[in-house]
Write a protein that holds these residues in place. Structure first.
Motif, PDB file in Angstrom:
ATOM      1  N   ASN A  45       0.826  -1.209   0.000  1.00 28.46           N
ATOM      2  CA  ASN A  45       0.000   0.000   0.000  1.00 28.46           C
ATOM      3  C   ASN A  45       0.862   1.263   0.000  1.00 28.46           C
ATOM      4  O   ASN A  45       0.509   2.258  -0.633  1.00 28.46           O
ATOM      5  N   GLU A  46       2.000   1.231   0.688  1.00 25.45           N
ATOM      6  CA  GLU A  46       2.928   2.366   0.659  1.00 25.45           C
ATOM      7  C   GLU A  46       3.459   2.579  -0.759  1.00 25.45           C
ATOM      8  O   GLU A  46       3.559   3.707  -1.230  1.00 25.45           O
ATOM      9  N   GLU A  47       3.804   1.480  -1.423  1.00 25.05           N
ATOM     10  CA  GLU A  47       4.307   1.569  -2.796  1.00 25.05           C
ATOM     11  C   GLU A  47       3.250   2.151  -3.731  1.00 25.05           C
ATOM     12  O   GLU A  47       3.567   2.950  -4.606  1.00 25.05           O
ATOM     13  N   ILE A  48       2.011   1.746  -3.540  1.00 31.33           N
ATOM     14  CA  ILE A  48       0.926   2.281  -4.369  1.00 31.33           C
ATOM     15  C   ILE A  48       0.815   3.788  -4.152  1.00 31.33           C
ATOM     16  O   ILE A  48       0.633   4.557  -5.100  1.00 31.33           O
ATOM     17  N   SER A  63       1.329  -1.200 -13.982  1.00 34.47           N
ATOM     18  CA  SER A  63       2.003  -1.359 -12.696  1.00 34.47           C
ATOM     19  C   SER A  63       1.016  -1.239 -11.544  1.00 34.47           C
ATOM     20  O   SER A  63       1.037  -2.027 -10.602  1.00 34.47           O
ATOM     21  N   ARG A  64       0.129  -0.258 -11.625  1.00 34.09           N
ATOM     22  CA  ARG A  64      -0.865  -0.044 -10.568  1.00 34.09           C
ATOM     23  C   ARG A  64      -1.817  -1.242 -10.486  1.00 34.09           C
ATOM     24  O   ARG A  64      -2.165  -1.685  -9.391  1.00 34.09           O
ATOM     25  N   GLU A  65      -2.221  -1.778 -11.622  1.00 32.10           N
ATOM     26  CA  GLU A  65      -3.128  -2.941 -11.637  1.00 32.10           C
ATOM     27  C   GLU A  65      -2.437  -4.158 -11.028  1.00 32.10           C
ATOM     28  O   GLU A  65      -3.044  -4.910 -10.265  1.00 32.10           O
ATOM     29  N   MET A  66      -1.163  -4.352 -11.328  1.00 35.19           N
ATOM     30  CA  MET A  66      -0.429  -5.473 -10.744  1.00 35.19           C
ATOM     31  C   MET A  66      -0.341  -5.327  -9.226  1.00 35.19           C
ATOM     32  O   MET A  66      -0.487  -6.298  -8.489  1.00 35.19           O
ATOM     33  N   MET A  67      -0.134  -4.116  -8.744  1.00 32.99           N
ATOM     34  CA  MET A  67      -0.071  -3.884  -7.304  1.00 32.99           C
ATOM     35  C   MET A  67      -1.445  -4.115  -6.662  1.00 32.99           C
ATOM     36  O   MET A  67      -1.533  -4.677  -5.572  1.00 32.99           O
ATOM     37  N   ASN A  68      -2.498  -3.694  -7.336  1.00 32.49           N
ATOM     38  CA  ASN A  68      -3.849  -3.925  -6.805  1.00 32.49           C
ATOM     39  C   ASN A  68      -4.170  -5.420  -6.738  1.00 32.49           C
ATOM     40  O   ASN A  68      -4.823  -5.878  -5.795  1.00 32.49           O
ATOM     41  N   GLN A  69      -3.719  -6.168  -7.723  1.00 28.83           N
ATOM     42  CA  GLN A  69      -3.902  -7.624  -7.689  1.00 28.83           C
ATOM     43  C   GLN A  69      -3.132  -8.231  -6.525  1.00 28.83           C
ATOM     44  O   GLN A  69      -3.619  -9.145  -5.864  1.00 28.83           O
ATOM     45  N   GLU A  70      -1.947  -7.719  -6.267  1.00 27.00           N
ATOM     46  CA  GLU A  70      -1.147  -8.203  -5.138  1.00 27.00           C
ATOM     47  C   GLU A  70      -1.849  -7.887  -3.821  1.00 27.00           C
ATOM     48  O   GLU A  70      -1.892  -8.717  -2.917  1.00 27.00           O
ATOM     49  N   VAL A  71      -2.414  -6.704  -3.708  1.00 31.97           N
ATOM     50  CA  VAL A  71      -3.178  -6.333  -2.506  1.00 31.97           C
ATOM     51  C   VAL A  71      -4.342  -7.299  -2.317  1.00 31.97           C
ATOM     52  O   VAL A  71      -4.585  -7.792  -1.211  1.00 31.97           O
ATOM     53  N   SER A  72      -5.056  -7.594  -3.379  1.00 34.78           N
ATOM     54  CA  SER A  72      -6.198  -8.528  -3.295  1.00 34.78           C
ATOM     55  C   SER A  72      -5.741  -9.909  -2.846  1.00 34.78           C
ATOM     56  O   SER A  72      -6.387 -10.543  -2.003  1.00 34.78           O
ATOM     57  N   ARG A  73      -4.623 -10.383  -3.397  1.00 35.26           N
ATOM     58  CA  ARG A  73      -4.088 -11.697  -3.021  1.00 35.26           C
ATOM     59  C   ARG A  73      -3.720 -11.727  -1.539  1.00 35.26           C
ATOM     60  O   ARG A  73      -4.057 -12.670  -0.815  1.00 35.26           O
ATOM     61  N   ILE A  74      -3.063 -10.683  -1.083  1.00 37.27           N
ATOM     62  CA  ILE A  74      -2.651 -10.611   0.326  1.00 37.27           C
ATOM     63  C   ILE A  74      -3.883 -10.531   1.231  1.00 37.27           C
ATOM     64  O   ILE A  74      -3.942 -11.202   2.271  1.00 37.27           O
TER      65      ILE A  74
END
Length: 163
Positions: A45-48, A63-74
């Motif tokens: 979330n800090e990186e986003i 890049s933002r979509e990949m980070m959002n997918q990572e947030v969802s996975r976590i």
């Protein structure tokens, strides 16, 4: 190994057969995982928050979509771990003679805990395998008692102790 508990495994007294200790051991493991995932979520979330839109708009959006997918996975993993901790807290500490939810079972092929599936945990005394009663092995072992035998995947299991 301490010799003041009443359960024996391979000739040794096994303090690990104490259901409360096992549940505490599993809970510590789950809470450590939970803390790690929460820390990872904060980091992502800090990186986003640091991401800024650049002139390369498609790259930013990807890049933002990949980070959002990572947030969802976590977040899914955190929810799953919280569910496991809750299920663990609802397990009865009462001893049982037949295998059911919360049973600690010693067989000729290892030590099992039936309640939540968490795979294999290693302790100083023994490896502990956490299985659900809905697993193939769990279904075969449900309601069995010490002394019962069965075959699973061409391996003969002998139930030595149920707690």
């Amino acid at each position: 190994m301490r010799r003041n508990d009443k359960f024996k495994i391979d000739g040794y007294i096994c303090p690990f057969m104490n259901k409360a200790k096992i549940i505490s051991f599993i809970q510590q493991h789950l809470e450590t995982q939970l803390t790690d995932y929460i820390d990872e979520l904060h980091s992502v979330n800090e990186e986003i928050g640091k991401e800024t839109k650049s002139s390369a708009g498609d790259k930013f959006e990807t890049s933002r979509e990949m980070m959002n997918q990572e947030v969802s996975r976590i977040e899914e993993r955190i929810a799953y771990l919280k569910k496991q901790v809750n299920a663990l807290q609802n397990i009865s500490l009462k001893p049982s003679t037949s295998i059911q939810n919360g049973s600690v079972v010693q067989t000729n092929h290892g030590l099992f805990f039936f309640g939540i599936a968490f795979g294999k945990l290693n302790s100083e005394e023994h490896d502990l395998i956490g299985l659900s009663l809905n697993s193939p092995l769990g279904k075969l072992m449900t309601e069995k008692t010490a002394g019962d035998e069965f075959t699973f995947m061409n391996r003969k299991y002998i139930i030595q102790n149920v707690n």
